[in-house]
Scaffold this active site. Structure first.
Site, PDB file in Angstrom:
ATOM      1  N   ASN A  37      -6.443 -23.174  38.049  1.00  0.00           N
ATOM      2  CA  ASN A  37      -7.698 -23.110  37.307  1.00  0.00           C
ATOM      3  C   ASN A  37      -7.425 -22.849  35.831  1.00  0.00           C
ATOM      4  O   ASN A  37      -6.830 -21.825  35.473  1.00  0.00           O
ATOM      5  CB  ASN A  37      -8.582 -22.003  37.884  1.00  0.00           C
ATOM      6  CG  ASN A  37      -8.974 -22.285  39.325  1.00  0.00           C
ATOM      7  OD1 ASN A  37      -9.931 -22.989  39.581  1.00  0.00           O
ATOM      8  ND2 ASN A  37      -8.204 -21.743  40.270  1.00  0.00           N
ATOM      9  N   ASP A  57      -4.564 -20.337  42.484  1.00  0.00           N
ATOM     10  CA  ASP A  57      -5.056 -20.098  43.834  1.00  0.00           C
ATOM     11  C   ASP A  57      -3.954 -20.405  44.837  1.00  0.00           C
ATOM     12  O   ASP A  57      -3.350 -21.495  44.802  1.00  0.00           O
ATOM     13  CB  ASP A  57      -6.284 -20.954  44.127  1.00  0.00           C
ATOM     14  CG  ASP A  57      -7.497 -20.506  43.325  1.00  0.00           C
ATOM     15  OD1 ASP A  57      -7.449 -19.401  42.752  1.00  0.00           O
ATOM     16  OD2 ASP A  57      -8.484 -21.257  43.272  1.00  0.00           O
ATOM     17  N   GLU A  99      -4.928 -24.718  43.868  1.00  0.00           N
ATOM     18  CA  GLU A  99      -5.571 -25.107  42.618  1.00  0.00           C
ATOM     19  C   GLU A  99      -4.908 -24.343  41.472  1.00  0.00           C
ATOM     20  O   GLU A  99      -4.390 -23.243  41.655  1.00  0.00           O
ATOM     21  CB  GLU A  99      -7.077 -24.804  42.622  1.00  0.00           C
ATOM     22  CG  GLU A  99      -7.885 -25.632  43.601  1.00  0.00           C
ATOM     23  CD  GLU A  99      -9.389 -25.361  43.493  1.00  0.00           C
ATOM     24  OE1 GLU A  99      -9.818 -24.790  42.478  1.00  0.00           O
ATOM     25  OE2 GLU A  99     -10.111 -25.731  44.441  1.00  0.00           O
ATOM     26  N   ARG A 141     -14.359 -21.291  53.176  1.00  0.00           N
ATOM     27  CA  ARG A 141     -14.225 -21.133  51.737  1.00  0.00           C
ATOM     28  C   ARG A 141     -14.289 -19.653  51.383  1.00  0.00           C
ATOM     29  O   ARG A 141     -15.247 -18.974  51.733  1.00  0.00           O
ATOM     30  CB  ARG A 141     -15.335 -21.894  51.004  1.00  0.00           C
ATOM     31  CG  ARG A 141     -15.243 -23.401  51.145  1.00  0.00           C
ATOM     32  CD  ARG A 141     -16.459 -24.088  50.544  1.00  0.00           C
ATOM     33  NE  ARG A 141     -17.694 -23.714  51.233  1.00  0.00           N
ATOM     34  CZ  ARG A 141     -18.905 -24.118  50.873  1.00  0.00           C
ATOM     35  NH1 ARG A 141     -19.044 -24.901  49.810  1.00  0.00           N
ATOM     36  NH2 ARG A 141     -19.970 -23.741  51.561  1.00  0.00           N
ATOM     37  N   ARG A 201      -6.198 -15.163  44.309  1.00  0.00           N
ATOM     38  CA  ARG A 201      -6.357 -15.562  42.918  1.00  0.00           C
ATOM     39  C   ARG A 201      -5.377 -14.723  42.088  1.00  0.00           C
ATOM     40  O   ARG A 201      -5.509 -13.499  42.000  1.00  0.00           O
ATOM     41  CB  ARG A 201      -7.800 -15.342  42.454  1.00  0.00           C
ATOM     42  CG  ARG A 201      -8.018 -15.435  40.940  1.00  0.00           C
ATOM     43  CD  ARG A 201      -7.613 -16.786  40.338  1.00  0.00           C
ATOM     44  NE  ARG A 201      -8.323 -17.905  40.888  1.00  0.00           N
ATOM     45  CZ  ARG A 201      -9.529 -18.334  40.470  1.00  0.00           C
ATOM     46  NH1 ARG A 201     -10.133 -17.691  39.476  1.00  0.00           N
ATOM     47  NH2 ARG A 201     -10.098 -19.389  41.028  1.00  0.00           N
ATOM     48  N   LYS A 228     -12.153 -32.213  48.506  1.00  0.00           N
ATOM     49  CA  LYS A 228     -12.644 -31.516  47.319  1.00  0.00           C
ATOM     50  C   LYS A 228     -13.037 -32.510  46.242  1.00  0.00           C
ATOM     51  O   LYS A 228     -12.337 -33.503  46.030  1.00  0.00           O
ATOM     52  CB  LYS A 228     -11.559 -30.602  46.733  1.00  0.00           C
ATOM     53  CG  LYS A 228     -11.069 -29.480  47.619  1.00  0.00           C
ATOM     54  CD  LYS A 228     -10.002 -28.665  46.890  1.00  0.00           C
ATOM     55  CE  LYS A 228      -9.541 -27.489  47.705  1.00  0.00           C
ATOM     56  NZ  LYS A 228      -8.515 -26.682  46.985  1.00  0.00           N
ATOM     57  N   LYS A 237      -7.696 -29.475  40.077  1.00  0.00           N
ATOM     58  CA  LYS A 237      -7.309 -29.864  41.440  1.00  0.00           C
ATOM     59  C   LYS A 237      -6.072 -30.767  41.413  1.00  0.00           C
ATOM     60  O   LYS A 237      -5.089 -30.528  42.118  1.00  0.00           O
ATOM     61  CB  LYS A 237      -8.476 -30.603  42.113  1.00  0.00           C
ATOM     62  CG  LYS A 237      -9.840 -29.917  42.031  1.00  0.00           C
ATOM     63  CD  LYS A 237      -9.887 -28.630  42.794  1.00  0.00           C
ATOM     64  CE  LYS A 237     -11.319 -28.105  42.943  1.00  0.00           C
ATOM     65  NZ  LYS A 237     -12.036 -27.844  41.710  1.00  0.00           N
ATOM     66  N   ARG A 272      -9.194 -13.111  48.251  1.00  0.00           N
ATOM     67  CA  ARG A 272     -10.574 -13.439  48.608  1.00  0.00           C
ATOM     68  C   ARG A 272     -10.629 -13.830  50.083  1.00  0.00           C
ATOM     69  O   ARG A 272      -9.826 -14.644  50.555  1.00  0.00           O
ATOM     70  CB  ARG A 272     -11.091 -14.563  47.714  1.00  0.00           C
ATOM     71  CG  ARG A 272     -11.080 -14.176  46.244  1.00  0.00           C
ATOM     72  CD  ARG A 272     -11.332 -15.356  45.322  1.00  0.00           C
ATOM     73  NE  ARG A 272     -10.274 -16.355  45.421  1.00  0.00           N
ATOM     74  CZ  ARG A 272     -10.279 -17.486  44.724  1.00  0.00           C
ATOM     75  NH1 ARG A 272     -11.256 -17.751  43.884  1.00  0.00           N
ATOM     76  NH2 ARG A 272      -9.287 -18.355  44.857  1.00  0.00           N
TER      77      ARG A 272
END
Length: 839
Positions: free
Chosen positions: A805, A795, A803, A755, A732, A682, A647, A747
């Site tokens: 990841n 993301d 983000e 979300r 993603r 978050k 994050k 997504r």
């Protein structure tokens, strides 16, 4: 009267098989049809652009010829569903043909100049060139007309419940057992395949240009000035005019086990054949074939049935078989039935499945006195003379009437069909058996008999009948229901395949190196250790770490897994208690362990850190141990996993993100909410959308409560300005060694939720990267490579990074199963390059 073995088999199923188990069988179809003009000539037009690229479209490709499209359905449950998928892709193709029909017959139309049959072209990439050179080799070896023969391949896999039910007590529930069952079926299918052309052969007529020059077999006679007919023939496609040849007739493949089969098949790809050596492999820069061996590649083996592994891009099938075992069976002897809308029907598929179980039940017996060495002669007799009254086939006791043996086999199958019906909603197996029993009593009901009767009664030429069937099939396929969701996939596959093809075309080419790499893939063996959560906690069929492991196994690598609780370090080095993975079947969530041991992590070539958050102190401490491992390539770099919080690290790229605050102060956090009216808060250590919530300035009390609670748990939290376009999707993007894959997983949140995480009930679709996406990737790529962050999930919402990841990015499976990309293959190819450069 069924044999005792069949009765015992049915009794076992009755005791152990769950209800509706046979409805869980998976079926897929690969159907070939030549494209012809309205005047009956082979089309000389290239593969239609509106169908996408043949090299990279998983549903519509080409077989030997540019004018020979192959329609492929994904494996699905239910015969009706399978045929609905086939109808959908068939209609999709028909609607995009301009002034052309799909030829309804297996044997090709009249071709006066055989050199005019255009060999399929796939592009200039190495993979495309290999496919074309292979086909050039087929043309030089067997002739273009033979390669233009069309047919239907039926793929089938039995459900795990079936294997559980028949597994002997005490035997391991393993892929090895599944493979042994499939190989039993294959062995006996070879012995009894002669039985099938009578019932399903639909090619008793051919044009004169399909015959060898000045050589007319004695079972054929003139039908008219351009065609020949086999008065009693059932399938000229499967006769010595079709998929039979002298080179392969000499092959002695070993079907005793999957290992023996793979090794003997591979040996055929490495054994020179004099006639093919005389052709030569190259003339200057122009290839005449891939090599001069009996088989150029494994797929050249023309067999009635093939045991198949799960496909791995660029992987030799024999290597995949040895590593994965048998995943499904491919039945290859079905002619196109011109009287059916899509060339096949439910009764045919159901009977084939019934026959497969019959083949399993007769393993170890010779109830009809049929030995394997009789198989080829019997098959040719039935293909060329199957409807002849009094036709005999060979047995150990001498020649016996075909009708007598076929009647015995159908009677034996009755008990088996009734048993299968008990575990199927539609109870189609007895009906399918009854259809074949009628055909045995009345040869005019067989597809070949029906075709000849129609020609005689309607006084039609064969050419006219072909056109009538083509027109009727086009009309029938164009009417009624199709699978709308599959049609959407077909539409998407056109553009997706074009982009994937362009990506391949843009890469540098080294064809000779590519072939060396392909034929030598069995030697690319690595020792790989993966730190990850326990397999028992994972959904194997969708897990990205499992996909990477399967890809490594498919490359003949050794793979071990371990968790943080198995780590230790002393003055000698870092160790882990590992479990060695032998096989994973993601469709059934079954995995097989080879052994457990304590290993020095320095003994591995590659260590993957794929443990899911929370990124707690145990996780942090494990990275310290892994940082001390000397020798292996450790991905992602342990220090960077600590330094680059998924994050917080986005703040290192302020020009790529929306307004963001990292704080441990509740007042500062609340002021952020007031300023931007709506914000997302978050936790810094969780994943999958857990702990993420939306707060608004209109309800500051609730916002304060959410902030206070999360701060108490985490110490620090992140706030981001709420991006309203999150409802249109959260992308993603997967980057491997700093380079993004061509497609992203978009997504979409479920109703009432912002979300979009799949773990929170979101759904997804595949999209191509935008220019903004590529820009964002380019901004972070240098930092990723510098820090050893090899596999990353970026993301992006509304053009902003939300983000980065780095611990265990997901969505590899979604990309693998919905695009032509193979993320696992790409990952390990880049690892191989990295290791080579390191060396």
């Amino acid at each position: 009267m069924a044999s005792p073995k069949i009765k015992a088999f049915c009794e076992r199923l009755s005791k152990h098989l769950p209800d509706k188990a046979f409805d869980d069988m998976r079926h897929g179809i690969e159907k070939e049809n030549l494209r012809i003009t309205f005047s009956g000539e082979l089309s000389d037009e290239p593969h239609p652009v509106s169908l996408g690229k043949a090299l990279t479209n998983p549903y519509i490709t080409t077989d030997f010829a540019e004018c020979l499209p192959e329609m492929v359905t994904p494996p699905v449950k239910g015969y009706r569903n399978t045929l609905l998928h086939l109808k959908t892709v068939n209609r999709f193709v028909n609607e995009r043909l301009l002034d052309e029909y799909l030829w309804p017959m297996s044997m090709p139309p009249r071709v006066l100049n055989k050199q005019e049959i255009p060999i399929a072209y796939y592009g200039k990439s190495d993979n495309a060139r290999m496919k074309r050179v292979y086909r050039i080799g087929l043309a030089n070896r067997y002739g273009r007309v033979m390669q233009a023969i069309a047919g239907l391949h039926y793929n089938v896999s039995f459900p795990q419940d079936f294997f559980d039910a028949i597994r002997p007590e005490g035997a391991e529930n393993s892929q090895a057992f599944r493979s042994s069952v499939y190989m039993s079926i294959v062995r006996n299918f070879h012995r009894y395949a002669w039985f099938l052309p009578y019932f399903f052969g639909a090619s008793p007529v051919c044009f004169d240009t399909s015959l060898p020059k000045d050589c007319v077999p004695d079972y054929l006679a003139r039908l008219d000035e351009e065609t020949y007919v086999g008065r009693y023939a059932t399938s000229l496609r499967m006769s010595d005019l079709g998929y039979q040849n002298q080179a392969q007739a000499s092959l002695k493949l070993d079907f005793s086990s999957v290992e023996a089969y793979a090794h003997s098949l591979r040996a055929a790809t490495e054994t020179p054949y004099d006639e093919f050596e005389a052709l030569g492999v190259r003339e200057g820069d122009r290839y005449r074939q891939l090599n001069a061996n009996i088989l150029q590649i494994e797929n050249e083996f023309y067999n009635y049935i093939r045991p198949k592994p799960k496909a791995v891009t660029g992987q030799r099938p024999t290597v995949s078989l040895l590593e994965q075992g048998v995943d499904y069976l491919e039945i290859r002897l079905l002619d196109l039935n011109p009287f059916l809308p899509v060339g096949v029907d439910e009764a045919t598929l159901a009977f084939i499945d019934l026959f497969l179980l019959y083949c399993y039940c007769v393993e170890g017996e010779e109830p009809l006195g049929i030995s394997p060495h009789h198989a080829r002669e019997n098959f040719l007799r039935v293909a060329t003379l199957g409807r002849k009254p009094g036709l005999n086939v060979l047995t150990e006791q001498g020649e016996v009437p075909f009708y007598t043996l076929a009647k015995v086999m159908l009677d034996d199958m009755q008990v088996l069909a009734e048993c299968m019906d008990r575990f199927s909603v539609d109870k189609i197996y007895s009906k399918a058996l009854a259809v074949q029993a009628e055909r045995l009593e009345n040869p005019e009901l067989t597809p070949s008999g029906k075709l000849l009767k129609y020609l005689h009664e309607e006084s039609l030429s064969y050419r006219d009948l072909c056109f009538l069937c083509a027109e009727k099939q086009a009309t029938d396929v164009g009417e009624g229901q199709i699978d709308i969701e599959f049609e959407k996939k077909l539409q998407a596959s056109v553009s997706l395949s074009q982009r994937a093809w362009q990506e391949l075309e843009s890469q540098s080419h080294d064809f000779e190196g590519f072939l060396t790499h392909y034929y030598g893939r069995a030697n690319s063996k690595l020792r790989v250790a993966v730190m990850m959560d326990s397999f028992e906690r994972l959904s194997l069929y969708k897990d990205s770490s499992v996909l990477l492991i399967q890809s490594a196994l498919a490359r003949n690598s050794e793979v071990a897994v371990f968790d943080t609780d198995g780590l230790s370090q002393d003055e000698q080095g870092v160790y882990a208690k590992v479990k060695w993975i032998k096989h994973i079947c993601h469709e059934t969530s079954q995995f097989e362990l080879a052994r457990s041991s304590r290993e020095s992590l320095s003994s591995f070539d590659v260590i993957l850190i794929r443990k899911d958050p929370p990124f707690d102190m145990r996780y942090v401490l494990s990275t310290y141990l892994l940082e001390n491992v000397k020798g292996p390539l450790v991905l992602n770099a342990p220090r960077s996993l600590r330094d680059c919080n998924e994050k917080a690290w986005i703040l290192s790229f302020p020009h790529c993100i929306a307004e963001t605050l990292l704080t441990g102060d509740s007042n500062e956090a609340l002021a952020f909410v007031k300023k931007y009216k709506k914000a997302v808060i978050k936790p810094l250590t969780a994943m999958g959308g857990r702990g993420v919530s939306c707060v608004v300035s209109d309800d500051l009390v609730k916002a304060q409560q959410a902030i206070t609670a999360l701060l108490a748990e985490e110490g620090f939290i992140m706030l981001q300005r709420f991006l309203e376009n999150v409802y249109t999707g959260d992308k993603r993007i997967i980057l491997i060694d700093g380079e993004p894959l061509e497609y992203a997983v978009l997504r979409l949140p479920k109703s009432g939720e912002f979300r979009a995480n799949l773990a929170q009930g979101g759904h997804f679709k595949i999209v191509a990267l935008s220019e903004r996406d590529r820009y964002l990737c380019a901004q972070i790529a240098p930092a990723l490579k510098e820090r050893g962050l090899f596999l990353v999930g970026l993301d992006v919402v509304d053009g902003h990074i939300t983000e980065i990841n780095v611990t265990s990015p997901t969505c590899l499976r979604e990309l693998s199963e919905n695009t032509a990309l193979d993320p696992g293959e790409i990952f390990w190819d880049k690892v191989a390059v990295f290791l080579a450069e390191k060396t």
